[in-house]
Design a protein around this motif. Structure first.
Motif, mmCIF file in Angstrom:
data_model
loop_
_atom_site.group_PDB
_atom_site.id
_atom_site.type_symbol
_atom_site.label_atom_id
_atom_site.label_comp_id
_atom_site.label_asym_id
_atom_site.label_seq_id
_atom_site.Cartn_x
_atom_site.Cartn_y
_atom_site.Cartn_z
ATOM 1 N N ASP A 292 -0.488 2.276 92.164
ATOM 2 C CA ASP A 292 -0.541 1.966 93.594
ATOM 3 C C ASP A 292 -1.935 2.145 94.169
ATOM 4 O OD1 ASP A 292 2.179 1.378 93.741
ATOM 5 O OD2 ASP A 292 2.704 3.484 94.081
ATOM 6 N N GLN A 293 -2.872 2.601 93.350
ATOM 7 C CA GLN A 293 -4.229 2.853 93.829
ATOM 8 C C GLN A 293 -5.276 2.234 92.911
ATOM 9 O OE1 GLN A 293 -3.779 7.253 94.211
ATOM 10 N NE2 GLN A 293 -4.440 6.913 96.308
ATOM 11 N N LEU A 294 -5.007 1.039 92.466
ATOM 12 C CA LEU A 294 -5.966 0.355 91.603
ATOM 13 C C LEU A 294 -7.098 -0.225 92.433
ATOM 14 C CD1 LEU A 294 -3.584 -1.594 89.227
ATOM 15 C CD2 LEU A 294 -5.020 0.368 88.636
ATOM 16 N N PRO A 295 -8.332 -0.177 91.898
ATOM 17 C CA PRO A 295 -9.418 -0.847 92.611
ATOM 18 C C PRO A 295 -9.183 -2.342 92.594
ATOM 19 C CG PRO A 295 -10.148 -0.089 90.470
ATOM 20 C CD PRO A 295 -8.757 0.441 90.667
ATOM 21 N N ALA A 296 -9.606 -3.021 93.633
ATOM 22 C CA ALA A 296 -9.295 -4.444 93.758
ATOM 23 C C ALA A 296 -10.220 -5.308 92.947
ATOM 24 C CB ALA A 296 -9.354 -4.846 95.235
ATOM 25 N N THR A 297 -11.493 -5.046 93.017
ATOM 26 C CA THR A 297 -12.445 -5.843 92.268
ATOM 27 C C THR A 297 -13.349 -4.935 91.471
ATOM 28 O OG1 THR A 297 -13.615 -5.952 94.357
ATOM 29 C CG2 THR A 297 -12.602 -7.976 93.576
ATOM 30 N N SER A 298 -13.605 -5.286 90.233
ATOM 31 C CA SER A 298 -14.455 -4.471 89.387
ATOM 32 C C SER A 298 -15.617 -5.305 88.889
ATOM 33 C CB SER A 298 -13.642 -3.955 88.196
ATOM 34 O OG SER A 298 -14.473 -3.500 87.184
ATOM 35 N N HIS A 299 -16.781 -4.712 88.886
ATOM 36 C CA HIS A 299 -17.980 -5.428 88.454
ATOM 37 C C HIS A 299 -18.695 -4.597 87.405
ATOM 38 C CE1 HIS A 299 -22.456 -5.158 89.648
ATOM 39 N NE2 HIS A 299 -22.352 -5.874 88.570
ATOM 40 N N HIS A 300 -19.118 -5.235 86.339
ATOM 41 C CA HIS A 300 -19.671 -4.505 85.209
ATOM 42 C C HIS A 300 -20.982 -5.109 84.717
ATOM 43 C CE1 HIS A 300 -18.721 -1.987 81.530
ATOM 44 N NE2 HIS A 300 -19.821 -2.619 81.215
ATOM 45 N N HIS A 301 -21.962 -4.234 84.479
ATOM 46 C CA HIS A 301 -23.243 -4.624 83.880
ATOM 47 C C HIS A 301 -23.295 -4.158 82.423
ATOM 48 C CE1 HIS A 301 -25.584 -5.991 87.310
ATOM 49 N NE2 HIS A 301 -25.117 -4.985 88.015
ATOM 50 N N GLY A 302 -24.043 -4.844 81.574
ATOM 51 C CA GLY A 302 -24.200 -4.399 80.196
ATOM 52 C C GLY A 302 -25.614 -4.618 79.679
ATOM 53 N N LEU B 209 -25.337 -7.971 95.949
ATOM 54 C CA LEU B 209 -26.004 -7.040 96.862
ATOM 55 C C LEU B 209 -25.284 -6.906 98.193
ATOM 56 C CD1 LEU B 209 -29.741 -7.966 96.208
ATOM 57 C CD2 LEU B 209 -28.381 -6.142 95.178
ATOM 58 N N TRP B 210 -24.760 -7.989 98.712
ATOM 59 C CA TRP B 210 -24.029 -7.936 99.976
ATOM 60 C C TRP B 210 -22.664 -7.269 99.775
ATOM 61 C CZ3 TRP B 210 -24.956 -9.625 105.056
ATOM 62 C CH2 TRP B 210 -23.829 -9.670 105.896
ATOM 63 N N GLN B 211 -21.979 -7.648 98.714
ATOM 64 C CA GLN B 211 -20.591 -7.260 98.522
ATOM 65 C C GLN B 211 -20.402 -5.799 98.136
ATOM 66 O OE1 GLN B 211 -22.190 -9.864 97.269
ATOM 67 N NE2 GLN B 211 -20.912 -11.698 97.117
ATOM 68 N N ILE B 212 -21.381 -5.164 97.488
ATOM 69 C CA ILE B 212 -21.168 -3.801 96.980
ATOM 70 C C ILE B 212 -21.606 -2.722 97.964
ATOM 71 C CG2 ILE B 212 -21.375 -4.533 94.568
ATOM 72 C CD1 ILE B 212 -24.206 -3.303 94.582
ATOM 73 N N ALA B 213 -21.726 -3.078 99.235
ATOM 74 C CA ALA B 213 -22.176 -2.117 100.250
ATOM 75 C C ALA B 213 -21.369 -0.824 100.222
ATOM 76 C CB ALA B 213 -22.119 -2.754 101.635
ATOM 77 N N TYR B 214 -20.055 -0.912 99.958
ATOM 78 C CA TYR B 214 -19.198 0.272 99.954
ATOM 79 C C TYR B 214 -18.498 0.481 98.611
ATOM 80 C CZ TYR B 214 -19.884 0.375 104.994
ATOM 81 O OH TYR B 214 -20.453 0.438 106.245
ATOM 82 N N SER B 215 -18.996 -0.151 97.572
ATOM 83 C CA SER B 215 -18.370 -0.013 96.258
ATOM 84 C C SER B 215 -18.605 1.372 95.673
ATOM 85 C CB SER B 215 -18.924 -1.055 95.292
ATOM 86 O OG SER B 215 -18.669 -2.364 95.731
ATOM 87 N N GLU B 216 -17.608 1.870 94.960
ATOM 88 C CA GLU B 216 -17.781 3.086 94.171
ATOM 89 C C GLU B 216 -18.508 2.697 92.879
ATOM 90 O OE1 GLU B 216 -16.898 6.223 95.024
ATOM 91 O OE2 GLU B 216 -16.289 5.423 96.974
ATOM 92 N N ASP C 111 -14.282 -7.558 98.713
ATOM 93 C CA ASP C 111 -15.492 -6.941 98.168
ATOM 94 C C ASP C 111 -15.115 -6.000 97.027
ATOM 95 O OD1 ASP C 111 -17.161 -8.225 99.944
ATOM 96 O OD2 ASP C 111 -17.166 -6.579 101.397
ATOM 97 N N PRO C 112 -16.017 -5.804 96.077
ATOM 98 C CA PRO C 112 -15.716 -4.926 94.933
ATOM 99 C C PRO C 112 -15.447 -3.496 95.370
ATOM 100 C CG PRO C 112 -17.650 -6.276 94.488
ATOM 101 C CD PRO C 112 -17.345 -6.435 95.939
ATOM 102 N N ASP C 113 -14.394 -2.915 94.838
ATOM 103 C CA ASP C 113 -14.119 -1.499 95.059
ATOM 104 C C ASP C 113 -14.887 -0.660 94.047
ATOM 105 O OD1 ASP C 113 -12.183 -1.788 97.140
ATOM 106 O OD2 ASP C 113 -10.790 -2.514 95.633
#
Length: 265
Positions: A26-36, A212-219, A194-196
């Motif tokens: 019930d508490q999954l992040p909505a969007t995830s973004h990954h760098h490698g 850059l715009w979308q990750i303003a509040y991302s963990e 926006d990515p969580d």
């Protein structure tokens, strides 16, 4: 997606099963973004850089399938930045070939898992054969209703903001009428949450010009694991770490969300 459905794809008694049972669905992040970092992986093994990119395909497959089974709403992988054109031509050509191969081989998996596929970035500047392959994948999965899988190609966060500003000018939007909500509708990710969660592999402590715009509040979650070695267990660890954080956005604690953004480059 339910706990039982995800466990069905995990070997009983494995460490991944223990991690999965700790996750609150019930508490999954909505969007995830990954760098490698594929080149570093290859260098550590005294292999050509392109071998790192080939190995990275396995990570993409594992992360995409696990994210869909977990119930993540949006997954974004950073595959090729605008700066990557500066790399040796042979390496760039190999990356494009691997991209086409991935789409051809994994299209069935995307369809089977009800995953929608799309591209963010200046895709019109990619080679025609790559554009054709991408358009085919987008078209074939357009009717799916499950996880949205974004792949960032020829992407740059600053360029995205510039492109959005140009769209505003072309649409004749007066600056006085342009607020954050309307500007967000001009970005590549228009209509998406926006990515969580921002996942950064290789121990890198920078966002590398991504969303850059979308990750303003991302963990942000950082792991020393290199992208080619990133697997289901690492994704589950990232989600568990995310669920232990207190996200207040400077005000009232929000209700649980269900989106995560992951990207690899």
């Amino acid at each position: 997606m339910s706990l039982e459905q995800l466990l069905a794809s995990i070997p009983p008694g494995s460490p991944d099963e223990a991690l999965t049972r700790q996750i609150c669905f019930d508490q999954l992040p909505a969007t995830s973004h990954h760098h490698g970092r594929n080149g570093r992986w290859a260098a550590q093994r005294h292999l050509p850089r392109v071998e790192g990119h080939r190995a990275g395909i396995d990570a993409v497959r594992d992360v995409v399938e696990t994210s869909a089974r977990l119930g993540i709403g949006v997954l974004t992988l950073y595959a090729f930045s605008m700066e990557n054109w500066k790399r040796p031509r042979t390496e760039v050509n190999t990356l494009m070939t691997l991209l086409k191969r991935y789409l051809r081989l994994e299209l069935g998996t995307l369809l089977k898992n009800n995953i929608r596929f799309r591209v963010i970035g200046r895709a019109d500047e990619l080679p025609p054969d790559v554009q054709s392959e991408l358009e085919g994948g987008i078209r074939r999965t357009d009717g799916n209703s499950g996880m949205l899988f974004n792949i960032a190609l020829n992407y740059g966060g600053r360029a995205e903001i510039v492109d959005a500003a140009r769209r505003a000018l072309a649409a004749g939007i007066h600056p006085a009428d342009l607020d954050e909500r309307r500007f967000g509708e001009l970005l590549y990710t228009a209509g998406q949450p926006d990515p969580d969660l921002l996942i950064r592999t290789s121990g890198e402590m920078r966002v590398s010009n991504f969303l850059l715009w979308q990750i303003a509040y991302s963990e942000i979650w950082v792991t020393e694991t290199l992208w080619p070695d990133f697997r289901r267990s690492h994704l589950l660890e990232a989600v568990l770490a995310y669920q232990k954080r207190d996200r207040r956005y400077g005000g009232i604690k929000p209700s649980p969300v269900s989106t995560v953004a992951l990207g690899a480059k």
